[in-house]
Design a protein around this motif. Sequence first.
Motif, PDB file in Angstrom:
ATOM      1  N   UNK A 217       8.159  73.273  12.090  1.00 37.51           N
ATOM      2  CA  UNK A 217       9.500  72.684  12.046  1.00 37.51           C
ATOM      3  C   UNK A 217       9.758  71.862  13.305  1.00 37.51           C
ATOM      4  N   UNK A 218       9.233  72.312  14.425  1.00 39.16           N
ATOM      5  CA  UNK A 218       9.422  71.577  15.675  1.00 39.16           C
ATOM      6  C   UNK A 218       8.782  70.189  15.629  1.00 39.16           C
ATOM      7  N   UNK A 219       7.774  69.997  14.771  1.00 38.81           N
ATOM      8  CA  UNK A 219       7.060  68.730  14.704  1.00 38.81           C
ATOM      9  C   UNK A 219       7.459  67.871  13.512  1.00 38.81           C
ATOM     10  N   UNK A 220       8.453  68.289  12.752  1.00 42.86           N
ATOM     11  CA  UNK A 220       8.842  67.554  11.550  1.00 42.86           C
ATOM     12  C   UNK A 220       9.516  66.234  11.904  1.00 42.86           C
ATOM     13  N   UNK A 221       9.353  65.285  11.009  1.00 44.21           N
ATOM     14  CA  UNK A 221      10.060  64.020  11.147  1.00 44.21           C
ATOM     15  C   UNK A 221      11.465  64.104  10.589  1.00 44.21           C
ATOM     16  N   UNK A 222      12.255  63.106  10.840  1.00 45.71           N
ATOM     17  CA  UNK A 222      13.650  63.112  10.397  1.00 45.71           C
ATOM     18  C   UNK A 222      13.773  63.138   8.876  1.00 45.71           C
ATOM     19  N   UNK A 223      12.804  62.549   8.187  1.00 48.05           N
ATOM     20  CA  UNK A 223      12.877  62.489   6.722  1.00 48.05           C
ATOM     21  C   UNK A 223      12.754  63.872   6.090  1.00 48.05           C
TER      22      UNK A 223
END
Length: 565
Positions: A217-223
């Motif tokens: 989750x820490x590396x997820x993109x805004x989309x």
Amino acid sequence: MSDLLRWLDTLLEATMPHLVAVPILVPILTAALMLLLREQQRRTKAALTVASGLIGLLAALALLRWVNAPDTGTGPGSIGVYLPGNWRAPFGIVLVADRLSSMMVALTGVIAFAVSIYSTSRWDRAGVHFHPLLQLQLAGLNGAFLTGDLFNLFVFFEVMLAASYGLLLHGSGRLRVHASLHYIAINLAASSLFLVGAALLYGVTGTLNMADLGMRIAKLGDADRGLVHAAAAILATAFFAKAGAWPLNFWLVPAYSAAVSPVSAVFALLTKLGIYTVLRLWTVLFAPDTGESAQFGQPVLLAVGLSTLFISALRITGTQRLSHLAGYSVLISAGTLLTAIGLGRPDVWAGALYYLLSSTLAISAFFLLIDMIERWRNAGASVAPHEAAGDAPFLSEDLKPMKNVNLDDDQKPVYGRAMPAGIAFLGLGFVICTLLLAGLPPLSSFVGKFAMLSALLDTPRIPPANWSFLALLLLSGFLTLVALSRAGIRYFWTRPVSSMPVLRALEVVPVAALLAVSVALTIEAGPVMNHTSDTAHRLFVPDAYRQAVMGARQVPNPPRKGTSP
């Protein structure tokens, strides 16, 4: 003594990490064994239930000692991680025993052992398959506390709930059937939301391992972040329903008050499982290092907790039934804990975790005590026809004064009129439960509330949410005291005593033990508070949890016969 402790630590090190699975395997195997026995073999089943409860309690206490030992990196003091399928995380099933899960399993073990003894007095004979269902519920509870991935959390939830459906109907009757319909409907709906939320979370992140989820989750993109937040909202709705949060708690008081007393005592743990799940997932998935998702949903969590606490505190004053008072005490405890979690401060969490232990023990003891009080005051109306004899004479006999000594004008003894021991036990137990549930000194619930209040005020600028929680914490304690005092006057003072209470040793000992543990929490408040404080800080920064889970290694396969290692 030191030699014994060293030997115990050596034994624990030799049995780890397999010891992590014992609280789950023992009740499952016990339930399977009971299914091979005929229903007429109740004494054998009762003995197996008590033995299973004792083994589970000892295993839980051993895990608690392991995680509280001085940290050695991989030995005692480290987080216990067990890979049942010998597959590394995040690909395989993971069982994790850290400070929080070990504490909850130990709490379950204490209550389960007390309930297993109490149920053998008469309630296990009110229907069929009581003991196997109780074992399956304990297996589901312990599994949910120890699991490290979201899908197996769902599986253990369903094991626990399937058993609870049968336990709620135990004893039959229109009232239990009516309450169970609401209970089953709301929990099936919550389970469906749980499955939808987990599926959505897996579709975005590609994993259901809790430790791995936090890192991804820490590396997820805004989309993708919006979908994760939507999944978290769906999961939160399911867990709020299971935790007894307003407005999804309309089913709890009728269900808990309709169940037989040993079942109600165990059900006190079900809402705490919902609280545990909210705390575990919120701290692991939305830790401070998860970027824009850090502490996602905190305002909603805080609002739900405050509203639950306020409404439950008002509603407890509107009933005089003892079982309903206990049910609303469960909701007040849930509102207190949800609000404390929503504040997002580890110093508040430390007091909240201490309060969780005290309030759960008090509520379970109160449910068992209510059974004895109502049976006495209702002239045995709650006594089932299948109950057998087996009184505890030392608690049921009146103390006889000496004849023809110190008589008044009506030729009745003036001195030597002693309160029957049975009434004394019920009255003292009721007073202790009242002090614990209202959070009054000098018992352990007051220590937990005082710790939370101290943390709320220990800041240069106190935000409005802290003042709101402080006010509701004091208000809920006062209203609980009013409601329970009114009930105590009604049951112990205003109604004439027509007969002495008939109490059994199998009923008295478990209640006394639960209350004694609550008193012991007060005496050992320092060590227990140190444990909860360290637990809270490790939850706030879950790096150690993630590293332990993701770093767990597979056990190498033994070399085949005839080949070199």
